[in-house]
Design a protein around this motif. Structure first.
Motif, mmCIF file in Angstrom:
data_model
loop_
_atom_site.group_PDB
_atom_site.id
_atom_site.type_symbol
_atom_site.label_atom_id
_atom_site.label_comp_id
_atom_site.label_asym_id
_atom_site.label_seq_id
_atom_site.Cartn_x
_atom_site.Cartn_y
_atom_site.Cartn_z
ATOM 1 N N LEU A 1 0.861 -1.400 -0.092
ATOM 2 C CA LEU A 1 0.069 -0.046 -0.095
ATOM 3 C C LEU A 1 0.915 1.153 0.088
ATOM 4 O O LEU A 1 1.384 1.750 1.044
ATOM 5 N N ALA A 2 0.903 1.911 -0.989
ATOM 6 C CA ALA A 2 1.633 3.345 -1.303
ATOM 7 C C ALA A 2 0.764 4.500 -0.967
ATOM 8 O O ALA A 2 -0.119 4.848 -1.933
ATOM 9 N N ASP A 3 0.502 4.792 0.144
ATOM 10 C CA ASP A 3 -0.490 5.537 0.677
ATOM 11 C C ASP A 3 0.101 6.942 0.269
ATOM 12 O O ASP A 3 0.988 7.558 0.908
ATOM 13 N N GLU A 4 -0.775 7.749 -0.289
ATOM 14 C CA GLU A 4 -0.592 9.151 -0.535
ATOM 15 C C GLU A 4 0.617 9.650 -1.417
ATOM 16 O O GLU A 4 1.534 10.069 -1.114
ATOM 17 N N ILE A 5 0.856 8.516 -2.395
ATOM 18 C CA ILE A 5 2.075 8.553 -3.292
ATOM 19 C C ILE A 5 2.509 9.823 -3.910
ATOM 20 O O ILE A 5 3.563 9.937 -3.975
ATOM 21 N N ASN A 6 1.674 10.741 -4.169
ATOM 22 C CA ASN A 6 2.064 11.963 -4.801
ATOM 23 C C ASN A 6 2.527 12.770 -3.540
ATOM 24 O O ASN A 6 2.697 14.094 -3.861
ATOM 25 N N PRO B 1 2.962 15.535 -8.655
ATOM 26 C CA PRO B 1 2.182 14.801 -9.827
ATOM 27 C C PRO B 1 3.131 13.571 -10.236
ATOM 28 O O PRO B 1 4.202 13.748 -10.356
ATOM 29 N N LEU B 2 2.571 12.315 -10.352
ATOM 30 C CA LEU B 2 3.357 11.173 -10.877
ATOM 31 C C LEU B 2 3.543 11.457 -12.138
ATOM 32 O O LEU B 2 2.731 11.846 -13.120
ATOM 33 N N ALA C 1 -1.809 2.089 -4.856
ATOM 34 C CA ALA C 1 -1.459 3.506 -4.508
ATOM 35 C C ALA C 1 -2.601 4.370 -4.349
ATOM 36 O O ALA C 1 -3.744 4.170 -5.129
ATOM 37 N N THR C 2 -2.722 5.221 -3.331
ATOM 38 C CA THR C 2 -3.680 6.236 -3.249
ATOM 39 C C THR C 2 -3.352 7.565 -3.512
ATOM 40 O O THR C 2 -2.082 7.927 -3.201
#
Length: 314
Positions: A100-105, A154-155, A141-142
Protein backbone atom coordinates in the motif's frame (compact mmCIF):
# COMPACT_ATOMS: atom_id res chain seq x y z
CA UNK A 1 -14.23 -19.42 -7.73
CA UNK A 2 -15.94 -19.88 -4.36
CA UNK A 3 -12.98 -18.32 -2.53
CA UNK A 4 -13.02 -15.37 -4.94
CA UNK A 5 -16.73 -14.88 -4.22
CA UNK A 6 -16.10 -14.94 -0.46
CA UNK A 7 -13.22 -12.46 -0.81
CA UNK A 8 -15.36 -10.04 -2.84
CA UNK A 9 -18.19 -10.39 -0.36
CA UNK A 10 -15.87 -9.53 2.53
CA UNK A 11 -14.69 -6.36 0.80
CA UNK A 12 -18.22 -5.32 -0.14
CA UNK A 13 -19.15 -5.56 3.54
CA UNK A 14 -16.40 -3.07 4.40
CA UNK A 15 -16.81 -0.59 1.53
CA UNK A 16 -20.47 -0.32 0.56
CA UNK A 17 -21.67 0.34 -2.96
CA UNK A 18 -18.27 -0.12 -4.64
CA UNK A 19 -18.75 -3.56 -6.21
CA UNK A 20 -17.26 -2.32 -9.49
CA UNK A 21 -14.13 -1.05 -7.72
CA UNK A 22 -13.74 -4.34 -5.84
CA UNK A 23 -14.10 -6.23 -9.11
CA UNK A 24 -11.38 -4.08 -10.68
CA UNK A 25 -9.03 -4.81 -7.76
CA UNK A 26 -9.36 -8.55 -8.27
CA UNK A 27 -9.05 -8.14 -12.02
CA UNK A 28 -5.76 -6.31 -11.49
CA UNK A 29 -4.51 -8.89 -8.99
CA UNK A 30 -5.11 -11.82 -11.31
CA UNK A 31 -3.80 -9.89 -14.32
CA UNK A 32 -0.57 -9.12 -12.45
CA UNK A 33 -1.18 -5.36 -12.49
CA UNK A 34 -1.18 -2.44 -10.07
CA UNK A 35 -3.97 -0.02 -9.12
CA UNK A 36 -4.02 3.72 -8.45
CA UNK A 37 -6.98 4.70 -6.27
CA UNK A 38 -7.81 8.36 -6.67
CA UNK A 39 -10.51 10.21 -4.77
CA UNK A 40 -11.12 12.96 -2.26
CA UNK A 41 -10.10 12.33 1.37
CA UNK A 42 -12.29 10.16 3.54
CA UNK A 43 -13.87 7.97 0.86
CA UNK A 44 -12.27 4.73 2.03
CA UNK A 45 -9.25 4.36 -0.27
CA UNK A 46 -6.86 3.20 2.46
CA UNK A 47 -9.40 0.96 4.18
CA UNK A 48 -10.26 -0.69 0.87
CA UNK A 49 -6.58 -1.39 0.16
CA UNK A 50 -5.99 -2.80 3.66
CA UNK A 51 -9.10 -4.96 3.41
CA UNK A 52 -8.01 -6.24 0.02
CA UNK A 53 -4.67 -7.28 1.47
CA UNK A 54 -6.36 -8.97 4.43
CA UNK A 55 -8.36 -11.41 2.28
CA UNK A 56 -5.06 -12.74 0.91
CA UNK A 57 -2.86 -15.09 2.89
CA UNK A 58 0.24 -13.10 2.02
CA UNK A 59 2.58 -10.40 3.27
CA UNK A 60 1.23 -6.87 3.48
CA UNK A 61 3.30 -3.71 3.89
CA UNK A 62 2.30 -0.08 3.99
CA UNK A 63 4.33 3.02 3.24
CA UNK A 64 2.91 6.38 4.26
CA UNK A 65 4.52 8.69 1.73
CA UNK A 66 5.67 12.13 2.81
CA UNK A 67 8.25 14.49 1.26
CA UNK A 68 10.97 13.27 3.65
CA UNK A 69 10.60 9.56 2.77
CA UNK A 70 13.79 8.36 1.04
CA UNK A 71 14.11 5.74 -1.72
CA UNK A 72 15.96 3.48 0.73
CA UNK A 73 12.92 3.63 3.04
CA UNK A 74 10.99 1.92 0.26
CA UNK A 75 13.44 -0.50 -1.36
CA UNK A 76 15.84 -1.19 1.51
CA UNK A 77 19.41 -0.38 2.48
CA UNK A 78 22.77 -1.97 3.16
CA UNK A 79 24.13 -0.78 6.52
CA UNK A 80 27.19 -1.41 8.65
CA UNK A 81 26.48 -3.37 11.81
CA UNK A 82 29.03 -2.33 14.47
CA UNK A 83 28.36 -5.50 16.48
CA UNK A 84 29.27 -7.91 13.70
CA UNK A 85 31.63 -5.49 11.93
CA UNK A 86 29.94 -6.43 8.66
CA UNK A 87 27.61 -4.84 6.16
CA UNK A 88 24.08 -6.23 6.30
CA UNK A 89 21.19 -5.97 3.90
CA UNK A 90 17.86 -4.80 5.23
CA UNK A 91 15.11 -5.13 2.63
CA UNK A 92 12.38 -2.53 2.48
CA UNK A 93 8.60 -2.84 2.43
CA UNK A 94 8.57 -3.51 -1.34
CA UNK A 95 9.34 -7.15 -0.54
CA UNK A 96 5.72 -8.11 0.03
CA UNK A 97 2.68 -9.43 -1.78
CA UNK A 98 0.54 -6.33 -1.35
CA UNK A 99 2.19 -2.93 -0.98
CA UNK A 100 0.00 0.00 0.00
CA UNK A 101 1.63 3.20 -1.22
CA UNK A 102 -0.50 5.64 0.71
CA UNK A 103 -0.69 9.19 -0.68
CA UNK A 104 2.01 8.40 -3.21
CA UNK A 105 1.90 11.90 -4.70
CA UNK A 106 3.27 13.34 -1.44
CA UNK A 107 6.65 11.68 -2.08
CA UNK A 108 9.38 13.41 -4.06
CA UNK A 109 10.01 12.27 -7.65
CA UNK A 110 13.20 10.48 -6.55
CA UNK A 111 11.28 8.41 -4.01
CA UNK A 112 8.43 7.77 -6.43
CA UNK A 113 10.93 6.41 -8.95
CA UNK A 114 12.14 3.83 -6.44
CA UNK A 115 8.98 1.87 -7.26
CA UNK A 116 9.55 1.78 -11.02
CA UNK A 117 11.77 -1.31 -11.08
CA UNK A 118 9.74 -3.45 -8.70
CA UNK A 119 6.41 -2.59 -10.34
CA UNK A 120 7.67 -3.65 -13.75
CA UNK A 121 10.18 -6.40 -13.07
CA UNK A 122 9.20 -7.81 -9.66
CA UNK A 123 12.65 -7.12 -8.31
CA UNK A 124 14.53 -4.41 -6.44
CA UNK A 125 18.22 -3.55 -6.72
CA UNK A 126 19.99 -2.47 -3.53
CA UNK A 127 23.66 -1.49 -3.84
CA UNK A 128 24.09 -3.72 -6.86
CA UNK A 129 22.32 -6.73 -5.33
CA UNK A 130 19.05 -7.82 -6.91
CA UNK A 131 16.25 -8.85 -4.56
CA UNK A 132 13.44 -10.84 -6.16
CA UNK A 133 9.84 -10.17 -5.11
CA UNK A 134 7.64 -13.24 -4.96
CA UNK A 135 4.46 -13.32 -7.00
CA UNK A 136 1.73 -12.35 -6.54
CA UNK A 137 2.80 -8.75 -6.07
CA UNK A 138 0.47 -5.80 -6.40
CA UNK A 139 0.96 -2.12 -5.58
CA UNK A 140 -2.16 -0.27 -4.49
CA UNK A 141 -1.40 3.43 -4.44
CA UNK A 142 -3.70 6.20 -3.25
CA UNK A 143 -3.67 9.89 -3.94
CA UNK A 144 -5.92 12.85 -3.24
CA UNK A 145 -6.24 15.04 -6.35
CA UNK A 146 -7.56 18.01 -4.35
CA UNK A 147 -4.17 18.42 -2.67
CA UNK A 148 -2.22 18.95 -5.87
CA UNK A 149 -1.13 22.44 -4.82
CA UNK A 150 -0.07 21.62 -1.26
CA UNK A 151 3.31 19.91 -1.11
CA UNK A 152 2.56 17.16 -3.59
CA UNK A 153 4.35 15.93 -6.69
CA UNK A 154 2.30 14.71 -9.67
CA UNK A 155 3.22 11.22 -10.82
CA UNK A 156 5.31 11.26 -14.01
CA UNK A 157 4.09 9.51 -17.16
CA UNK A 158 6.50 6.58 -16.71
CA UNK A 159 5.08 5.94 -13.24
CA UNK A 160 1.45 6.23 -14.36
CA UNK A 161 2.09 3.83 -17.24
CA UNK A 162 2.99 1.11 -14.74
CA UNK A 163 -0.45 1.21 -13.14
CA UNK A 164 -2.90 -1.13 -14.83
CA UNK A 165 -5.94 0.85 -13.65
CA UNK A 166 -6.66 4.27 -12.25
CA UNK A 167 -9.91 4.13 -10.32
CA UNK A 168 -11.92 7.02 -8.91
CA UNK A 169 -13.83 5.74 -5.88
CA UNK A 170 -16.13 8.74 -5.51
CA UNK A 171 -18.76 9.43 -2.86
CA UNK A 172 -21.32 6.78 -1.85
CA UNK A 173 -25.03 7.38 -2.39
CA UNK A 174 -27.32 8.53 0.42
CA UNK A 175 -28.69 4.99 0.85
CA UNK A 176 -25.18 3.55 0.99
CA UNK A 177 -24.09 6.12 3.56
CA UNK A 178 -27.08 5.23 5.72
CA UNK A 179 -25.98 1.60 5.57
CA UNK A 180 -22.46 2.68 6.55
CA UNK A 181 -23.82 4.56 9.58
CA UNK A 182 -25.93 1.59 10.65
CA UNK A 183 -23.11 -0.93 10.31
CA UNK A 184 -20.24 1.08 11.77
CA UNK A 185 -22.31 2.29 14.74
CA UNK A 186 -21.62 -0.92 16.64
CA UNK A 187 -18.71 -2.63 14.87
CA UNK A 188 -16.03 -2.44 12.20
CA UNK A 189 -16.44 -5.08 9.47
CA UNK A 190 -12.71 -4.84 8.73
CA UNK A 191 -11.95 -6.69 11.98
CA UNK A 192 -14.02 -9.66 10.82
CA UNK A 193 -12.16 -10.21 7.52
CA UNK A 194 -10.33 -13.53 7.20
CA UNK A 195 -7.80 -14.64 4.60
CA UNK A 196 -9.59 -16.82 2.05
CA UNK A 197 -7.18 -16.67 -0.92
CA UNK A 198 -3.83 -18.47 -0.70
CA UNK A 199 -0.80 -17.31 -2.66
CA UNK A 200 -0.67 -20.66 -4.47
CA UNK A 201 -4.28 -20.26 -5.56
CA UNK A 202 -3.64 -16.75 -6.87
CA UNK A 203 -0.55 -17.86 -8.81
CA UNK A 204 -2.54 -20.74 -10.30
CA UNK A 205 -5.30 -18.37 -11.41
CA UNK A 206 -2.74 -16.00 -12.95
CA UNK A 207 -1.43 -18.87 -15.07
CA UNK A 208 -4.93 -20.00 -16.04
CA UNK A 209 -5.80 -16.50 -17.19
CA UNK A 210 -3.02 -16.58 -19.77
CA UNK A 211 -4.90 -19.40 -21.51
CA UNK A 212 -8.08 -17.35 -22.01
CA UNK A 213 -8.74 -17.22 -25.77
CA UNK A 214 -8.65 -13.98 -27.74
CA UNK A 215 -9.95 -14.16 -31.30
CA UNK A 216 -8.55 -12.23 -34.25
CA UNK A 217 -11.63 -10.02 -34.27
CA UNK A 218 -11.07 -9.01 -30.64
CA UNK A 219 -7.33 -8.49 -31.22
CA UNK A 220 -8.17 -6.12 -34.07
CA UNK A 221 -10.69 -4.21 -31.94
CA UNK A 222 -8.12 -3.77 -29.18
CA UNK A 223 -5.49 -2.59 -31.64
CA UNK A 224 -7.93 -0.20 -33.34
CA UNK A 225 -8.57 1.48 -29.97
CA UNK A 226 -4.83 1.73 -29.23
CA UNK A 227 -4.04 3.27 -32.62
CA UNK A 228 -7.04 5.59 -32.41
CA UNK A 229 -5.56 6.97 -29.18
CA UNK A 230 -2.28 7.70 -30.95
CA UNK A 231 -3.93 9.30 -33.97
CA UNK A 232 -6.42 11.49 -32.12
CA UNK A 233 -5.75 15.12 -33.03
CA UNK A 234 -5.97 16.26 -29.41
CA UNK A 235 -3.64 13.58 -28.02
CA UNK A 236 0.10 14.19 -27.93
CA UNK A 237 1.07 10.73 -26.66
CA UNK A 238 -1.29 7.78 -26.95
CA UNK A 239 -1.27 4.30 -25.48
CA UNK A 240 2.12 2.60 -25.31
CA UNK A 241 2.77 -1.09 -26.08
CA UNK A 242 2.87 -1.62 -22.30
CA UNK A 243 -0.62 -0.17 -22.07
CA UNK A 244 -1.74 -2.36 -24.95
CA UNK A 245 -0.49 -5.50 -23.20
CA UNK A 246 -2.05 -4.33 -19.94
CA UNK A 247 -5.46 -4.03 -21.56
CA UNK A 248 -5.14 -7.49 -23.10
CA UNK A 249 -4.23 -9.17 -19.80
CA UNK A 250 -6.94 -7.25 -17.92
CA UNK A 251 -9.63 -8.39 -20.36
CA UNK A 252 -8.46 -11.99 -19.97
CA UNK A 253 -8.78 -11.65 -16.19
CA UNK A 254 -12.25 -10.13 -16.52
CA UNK A 255 -13.37 -12.99 -18.74
CA UNK A 256 -12.03 -15.53 -16.25
CA UNK A 257 -13.85 -13.90 -13.34
CA UNK A 258 -17.07 -14.16 -15.32
CA UNK A 259 -16.58 -17.83 -16.02
CA UNK A 260 -15.71 -17.51 -19.69
CA UNK A 261 -12.85 -19.02 -21.67
CA UNK A 262 -12.73 -16.19 -24.20
CA UNK A 263 -12.55 -12.39 -24.29
CA UNK A 264 -15.45 -10.41 -25.77
CA UNK A 265 -15.50 -6.89 -27.22
CA UNK A 266 -17.54 -5.84 -24.17
CA UNK A 267 -14.63 -6.80 -21.90
CA UNK A 268 -12.39 -4.45 -23.86
CA UNK A 269 -14.93 -1.63 -24.03
CA UNK A 270 -15.62 -1.84 -20.28
CA UNK A 271 -11.98 -1.77 -19.17
CA UNK A 272 -10.61 0.68 -21.75
CA UNK A 273 -11.40 3.84 -19.72
CA UNK A 274 -9.59 2.49 -16.64
CA UNK A 275 -6.54 1.54 -18.71
CA UNK A 276 -6.42 4.52 -21.09
CA UNK A 277 -7.38 7.65 -19.17
CA UNK A 278 -4.27 8.01 -16.99
CA UNK A 279 -1.94 7.09 -19.85
CA UNK A 280 -3.03 9.70 -22.39
CA UNK A 281 -1.10 12.94 -22.68
CA UNK A 282 -3.23 15.60 -24.32
CA UNK A 283 -2.00 18.46 -26.45
CA UNK A 284 -2.05 21.91 -24.88
CA UNK A 285 -5.14 22.84 -26.85
CA UNK A 286 -6.82 19.54 -26.10
CA UNK A 287 -6.21 19.79 -22.34
CA UNK A 288 -7.85 23.21 -22.28
CA UNK A 289 -11.03 22.05 -23.97
CA UNK A 290 -11.41 18.45 -22.80
CA UNK A 291 -10.46 15.89 -20.19
CA UNK A 292 -8.86 12.51 -20.74
CA UNK A 293 -12.20 10.91 -19.88
CA UNK A 294 -13.91 12.79 -22.69
CA UNK A 295 -11.18 11.86 -25.17
CA UNK A 296 -11.45 8.17 -24.28
CA UNK A 297 -15.22 8.29 -24.79
CA UNK A 298 -14.68 9.85 -28.21
CA UNK A 299 -12.26 7.05 -29.09
CA UNK A 300 -14.72 4.38 -27.96
CA UNK A 301 -17.50 5.97 -30.01
CA UNK A 302 -15.31 6.34 -33.10
CA UNK A 303 -14.09 2.72 -33.23
CA UNK A 304 -16.80 0.25 -34.35
CA UNK A 305 -17.50 -2.60 -31.94
CA UNK A 306 -17.33 -6.01 -33.64
CA UNK A 307 -20.26 -8.37 -33.29
CA UNK A 308 -20.11 -10.90 -30.44
CA UNK A 309 -20.46 -13.91 -32.75
CA UNK A 310 -17.28 -13.09 -34.59
CA UNK A 311 -15.47 -12.29 -31.37
CA UNK A 312 -15.88 -15.73 -29.83
CA UNK A 313 -14.88 -17.72 -32.88
CA UNK A 314 -11.86 -19.88 -32.07
Amino acid sequence: MENIRLAKEALNNVIYGKEDVVDLLFTALFAGGHVLLESVPGTGKTKLAKSFAKVMNGKFNRVQFTPDVLPSDVTGIRFFNPKTQEFELRVGPVVSNVLLADEINRATPKTQSSLLEVMEEYQSTIDGETIKVEAPFVVIATQNPVESNYGTFPLPEAQLDRFLFRVDIGYPTKEEEKQILTTYRTSDPYEEINAVLSLEEIRSIQEDIKQITISEVVYDYLLDLVHASRNHHEVELGISPRGMLALMRATQARAYLRGREYVTPDDIKTLTPYVFEHRLILTMEGSIKKTSEQIVQEILEAVPVPVEEGAVTQ
